[in-house]
Design a protein around this motif. Structure first.
Motif, PDB file in Angstrom:
ATOM      1  N   MET A   1      -0.499 101.736  26.591  1.00 52.19           N
ATOM      2  CA  MET A   1      -1.668 102.356  27.199  1.00 52.19           C
ATOM      3  C   MET A   1      -2.454 103.115  26.135  1.00 52.19           C
ATOM      4  SD  MET A   1      -0.924 103.019  30.987  1.00 52.19           S
ATOM      5  CE  MET A   1       0.184 101.706  30.599  1.00 52.19           C
ATOM      6  N   TYR A  29      -7.978  96.062  34.094  1.00 54.33           N
ATOM      7  CA  TYR A  29      -8.438  94.727  33.697  1.00 54.33           C
ATOM      8  C   TYR A  29      -8.885  93.915  34.908  1.00 54.33           C
ATOM      9  CZ  TYR A  29      -3.398  93.471  34.271  1.00 54.33           C
ATOM     10  OH  TYR A  29      -2.109  93.296  34.707  1.00 54.33           O
ATOM     11  N   GLN A  30      -9.185  94.607  35.982  1.00 52.87           N
ATOM     12  CA  GLN A  30      -9.818  93.974  37.140  1.00 52.87           C
ATOM     13  C   GLN A  30      -8.977  92.871  37.767  1.00 52.87           C
ATOM     14  OE1 GLN A  30     -12.621  94.712  38.841  1.00 52.87           O
ATOM     15  NE2 GLN A  30     -12.739  96.584  37.659  1.00 52.87           N
ATOM     16  N   CYS A  31      -7.683  93.145  37.971  1.00 52.03           N
ATOM     17  CA  CYS A  31      -6.865  92.127  38.623  1.00 52.03           C
ATOM     18  C   CYS A  31      -7.059  92.155  40.132  1.00 52.03           C
ATOM     19  CB  CYS A  31      -5.387  92.314  38.279  1.00 52.03           C
ATOM     20  SG  CYS A  31      -4.630  93.758  39.034  1.00 52.03           S
ATOM     21  N   ARG A  81       0.950 100.421  43.019  1.00 53.32           N
ATOM     22  CA  ARG A  81       1.187  99.028  42.638  1.00 53.32           C
ATOM     23  C   ARG A  81       0.381  98.598  41.418  1.00 53.32           C
ATOM     24  NH1 ARG A  81       1.115  96.724  48.572  1.00 53.32           N
ATOM     25  NH2 ARG A  81       3.063  97.629  49.323  1.00 53.32           N
ATOM     26  N   CYS A  82      -0.481  99.468  40.905  1.00 53.88           N
ATOM     27  CA  CYS A  82      -1.341  99.049  39.787  1.00 53.88           C
ATOM     28  C   CYS A  82      -0.500  98.631  38.576  1.00 53.88           C
ATOM     29  CB  CYS A  82      -2.273 100.182  39.373  1.00 53.88           C
ATOM     30  SG  CYS A  82      -3.256  99.737  37.918  1.00 53.88           S
ATOM     31  N   PRO A  83      -0.677  97.405  38.091  1.00 52.48           N
ATOM     32  CA  PRO A  83       0.117  96.969  36.936  1.00 52.48           C
ATOM     33  C   PRO A  83      -0.233  97.716  35.654  1.00 52.48           C
ATOM     34  CG  PRO A  83      -1.492  95.290  37.545  1.00 52.48           C
ATOM     35  CD  PRO A  83      -1.557  96.354  38.594  1.00 52.48           C
ATOM     36  N   LYS A  84      -1.387  98.365  35.627  1.00 47.84           N
ATOM     37  CA  LYS A  84      -1.782  99.087  34.426  1.00 47.84           C
ATOM     38  C   LYS A  84      -1.670 100.601  34.631  1.00 47.84           C
ATOM     39  CE  LYS A  84      -3.775  97.371  31.289  1.00 47.84           C
ATOM     40  NZ  LYS A  84      -3.240  97.076  29.956  1.00 47.84           N
ATOM     41  N   SER A  85      -1.056 100.991  35.714  1.00 43.12           N
ATOM     42  CA  SER A  85      -0.869 102.413  36.034  1.00 43.12           C
ATOM     43  C   SER A  85      -2.179 103.198  36.018  1.00 43.12           C
ATOM     44  CB  SER A  85       0.140 103.069  35.090  1.00 43.12           C
ATOM     45  OG  SER A  85       1.335 102.323  35.063  1.00 43.12           O
TER      46      SER A  85
END
Lengths: 192, 666
Positions: A1, A29-31, A81-85
């Protein structure tokens, strides 16, 4: 990060939001996992991932004017649940705060804001929720605001149900240590 | 008095712009022991090198200092030039007045003074340089290939076809690796087994390949050209030299409900089994964990049935030694475990996808087995829960990959392609079915790859949604997949009969332990480190050890095969010379003063120091000592730093040289 703040100078709103929410907007990253799990996204005018995109693009005004920031129920699913925290729920909070401070709350969402204020006042006074007091305070504030009688009696049919679940007490209970409560509020109001 | 020549390079403008080269040459020529000092525009050019050679001969120089760029750049160049002029190449020193001086300073006077100091150090060092000879080590022209997947098979066949012997070690009962279990392969949809199994047979029958299946590398000793490998042959309970592979044993075995590892739990096998019919070697193995004879001395039917008498319940692990000159590591990958349990603390699982909880949520390799004509369903697509044909299948890419919160931020590279393949093959099997694909980006770089993905969308009607899935739940027998379509900006829900998760690629189990045995580096995810990502992609920092395939990074079959052939050619290069030359700048131990405390032995990161004895010519024991193995020493100098009796020293960087350099400055 990344720890460096990559925001260009122009994105003043985004900078404030990052500071308030303690998160990095450009990590996103807009997933779309936030929108995917959001229980309110289907009703929102601008979905959570798009709000973050607007902030990334320096279009903070549009994010502040969005209806969706007031529809967020702070369930925290997005941030969990955000993969990028990325703290998406925190960003929603920050957007609401900024929107209120700048007096940009859209008229359609004013009642949501009044409800949240009433809720917080209630907690500040009692240290816990006193439902009856909350209902009275919210309805009065709402009526003072738009002078519509309909609000006063809306949801009145829920009263028996609430009563059955023993949610309607004339006198609410308060927490014992109110000094702690004051300190909690003082600290959370301290933005620095 | 020494006769040292100093050559100051302008490096065009690079040095001369900041350093006054004329003044510098004048000052340097006054240093004690310097015979001549001159400057030239490009010392590395042909005329520049000619100047160096000329001066060595004319001035009878006994050492040379080149003041120019980093030794990484041109030390080899100048050593060669000196050798041509008859000077021992190890009497050449470089002073880096470019990277360490002109590039990082502005003030001309100060930079010139600093350059003079740098040159003074190198002159002092050069004065004490010894004449050294490269170390020659013999080569055992035999290679070890660890791993029998498609990369290992390719490497082994290439090396063997080049005329060298190969020892292949495979951990599983059969070679073939992950590829043997795949259905069809992108982008041509050729059947995986059809292209792989002939290669497996070639390995099995090749006169120069010795195959150790169901075996692991236990110990590695030695160095490039001269490795001794200890291999553990795990107890197979079947003597494969006697066994004919007739199949009587596994058809008679009553314990047929064990989950098949080869089918990733989608199928079953007996307790004595061959993993798949095309296995090489096509010989069974007994699963000691489930066999009734081994557990409680029951059954034993297979032994009675075996006409060849190949079954041996008393079998134990055996250790064998093999001597090889080079090693190719091709240990491949495994899938990230999607469920909650992880083998590393830095990883987290996906509780929200219900893998392991809902039977019809499976991973990509399990789906490959369901599609495979030789799979547990003979290629008929049936979902695991009730065997029904799934009419709506959801494929989710980037499960684990590109997910910092789960601990794997990298892209697994192949999932975009095989997910498109899955969607396509599914449609080929279930004509009225609908494939739904959730993706974040489509990474289809490769020959025919982009066209392949478009075909899945345009011809086979796969619905692609750009967005991650947040949660999978089960309601009324349907899997409810909640995702988002970020292009439309809306959340979407798909009701599915089967969900396939494209799990991330991770290095195979035990790679870290193997890397430690081989002194090969690995990254935080366990992928092995190449020497240089661009220019030395199959070499490692351990001389004579090469990598290929998915143990180095996620990669697909074409890339693994290409890299395997590259590794094989590097092995062939290693074997081409009669003797290997190694740089002589290594440590040595003064055995007269060594007190045999072995602090160096414990400190040496390359295990290059051994215990030895000093004896008189008649063989009378004098004392214990430490001794450096010149084949293994990498010249790091750790032993010199730890030696309490000052008995260890490093050629090319002797303590005497370093003291002289320091003294010249103070």
């Amino acid at each position: 990060m990344n720890t460096a703040n990559p925001l260009p100078q122009a994105c003043a709103t985004a900078r404030v939001i990052e500071a308030l929410a303690h998160t990095h907007l450009y990590d996103c990253y807009q997933c779309g996992k936030c929108t995917a799990g959001c229980p309110m996204a289907a009703q929102m005018d601008i979905a959570p991932n798009r709000l973050i995109r607007l902030l990334q693009l320096g279009r903070g005004r549009e994010a502040l004017d969005a209806q969706s920031i007031w529809q967020c129920v702070s369930c925290q699913t997005c941030a969990t649940r955000c993969p990028k925290s990325v703290n998406c729920a925190g960003i929603m909070d920050a957007l609401r705060q900024l929107s209120m401070e700048e007096g940009r709350v859209s008229p359609a969402q004013r009642r949501v804001m009044l409800f949240q204020k009433a809720f917080l006042d209630n907690i500040r006074r009692n240290g816990r929720l006193h439902e009856l007091e909350l209902i009275v305070q919210f309805k009065l504030a709402g009526f003072m605001h738009d002078r519509r009688f309909s609000l006063l009696f809306k949801d009145a049919t829920l009263a028996p149900k609430l009563n059955k679940r023993k949610k309607l007490h004339l006198r609410g209970k308060k927490v014992r240590d109110r000094a702690v409560l004051r300190r909690i509020f003082a600290r959370s109001m301290d933005h620095s | 008095m020494s006769r040292i020549g100093v050559f100051i390079c302008w490096c065009g403008e690079n040095i001369a712009r900041t350093v006054d080269v004329d003044a510098l040459a004048q000052e340097v020529s006054k240093f004690p022991g310097v015979r001549c000092a001159m400057n030239y525009k490009y010392v590395c050019s042909d005329p520049g090198q000619a100047l160096v050679r000329e001066k060595i001969a004319a001035e009878k120089l006994d050492a040379v200092v080149i003041a120019s760029c980093s030794p990484h750049m041109h030390l080899k160049t100048f050593r060669r030039a000196a050798q041509l002029a008859g000077l021992n190449p190890y009497k050449v020193e470089m002073a880096n007045i470019r990277e360490h001086c002109s590039w990082v300073h502005h003030d001309r006077a100060k930079a010139t003074a600093k350059a003079a100091s740098l040159i003074r150090l190198s002159v002092e060092k050069a004065r004490l340089d010894h004449e050294l000879q490269p170390i020659r080590v013999p080569v055992t022209r035999r290679a070890l290939v660890i791993g029998g997947g498609v990369a290992g098979i390719q490497a082994a066949l290439d090396i063997a076809d080049a005329g060298y012997e190969v020892v292949m070690v495979e951990r599983e009962p059969s070679i073939g690796g992950k590829m043997a279990g795949l259905s069809e392969t992108f982008p041509t949809l050729d059947c995986s087994q059809c292209i792989l199994t002939p290669r497996m047979v070639e390995v099995g029958q090749h006169p120069r390949i010795k195959l150790y299946s169901y075996s692991e590398v236990e110990r590695v000793e030695g160095y490039i050209g001269n490795f001794t490998i200890t291999i553990r042959q795990k107890a197979r309970y079947v003597d494969i030299s006697k066994c004919t592979g007739c199949g009587d044993c596994w058809s008679v075995c009553p314990l047929k409900r064990n989950k098949s590892e080869f089918d990733y739990g989608m199928g079953v096998r007996a307790s004595i089994y061959v993993p798949f019919p095309q296995a090489v070697p096509a010989r069974p193995v007994i699963d000691a964990k489930t066999c009734a004879k081994i557990i409680r001395n029951g059954c034993g039917l297979c032994e009675k049935k075996c006409k060849a008498g190949a079954i041996n319940f008393q079998d134990t692990d055996k250790l064998v030694e093999e001597k090889v000159g080079a090693v190719v590591v091709a240990t491949g990958y495994k899938l990230y475990d999607i469920g909650e349990k992880q083998d590393k603390a830095s990883l987290a699982g996906y509780g929200e996808y219900g893998y392991g909880q809902y039977k019809d949520v499976i991973d990509s390799l399990q789906f490959e087995r369901l599609l495979s004509a030789s799979g547990p369903t003979n290629g008929v697509l049936k979902r695991p829960s009730d065997g029904a044909e799934p009419k709506n299948v959801v494929f989710i890419s980037c499960v684990g990959s590109r997910d910092n919160a789960k601990g794997l931020p990298y892209c697994s590279k192949i999932c975009c392609m095989y997910t498109a393949k899955h969607a396509m093959l599914y449609k080929h099997k279930v004509h009225d079915g609908q494939a739904h694909v959730f993706y974040m980006d489509i990474r289809a770089g490769g020959k025919g790859y982009e066209e392949f993905v478009r075909r899945a969308i345009e011809q086979d009607g796969a619905k692609y949604y750009r967005g991650r899935v947040s949660k999978i739940t089960q309601e009324d027998g349907k899997l409810v997949v909640r995702g988002a379509d970020t292009l439309a900006g809306v959340p979407i829900t798909v009701e599915a009969d089967l969900v396939v998760l494209a799990a991330a690629m991770r290095p195979a189990d035990g790679v870290a332990e193997l890397a430690q045995k081989l002194n090969v580096g690995y990254d935080e995810f366990g992928f092995l480190l190449e020497s240089h990502p661009k220019l030395r992609p199959v070499e490692t920092n351990a001389a004579g050890v090469f990598v290929c395939g998915a143990c180095q990074a996620p990669k697909d079959i074409p890339e693994s095969v290409a890299q395997a052939s590259a590794a094989a050619s590097k092995v062939a290069v290693t074997f081409a010379a009669d003797e290997l030359m190694r740089e002589p700048e290594i440590a040595g131990i003064n055995e007269q003063t060594c007190v045999a405390c072995y602090a160096c032995l414990r400190a040496c990161p390359y295990h290059a120091i051994e215990q030895a004895e000093v004896r008189t010519p008649r063989g009378v024991f004098v004392k214990h000592t430490a001794r450096v193995n010149p084949g293994l020493c990498m010249g790091c100098g750790t032993c010199v730093a730890v030696c309490p009796s000052k008995s260890a020293d490093l050629e090319g960087f002797t303590e005497q040289q370093i003291y002289a350099m320091v003294e010249s400055l103070v």
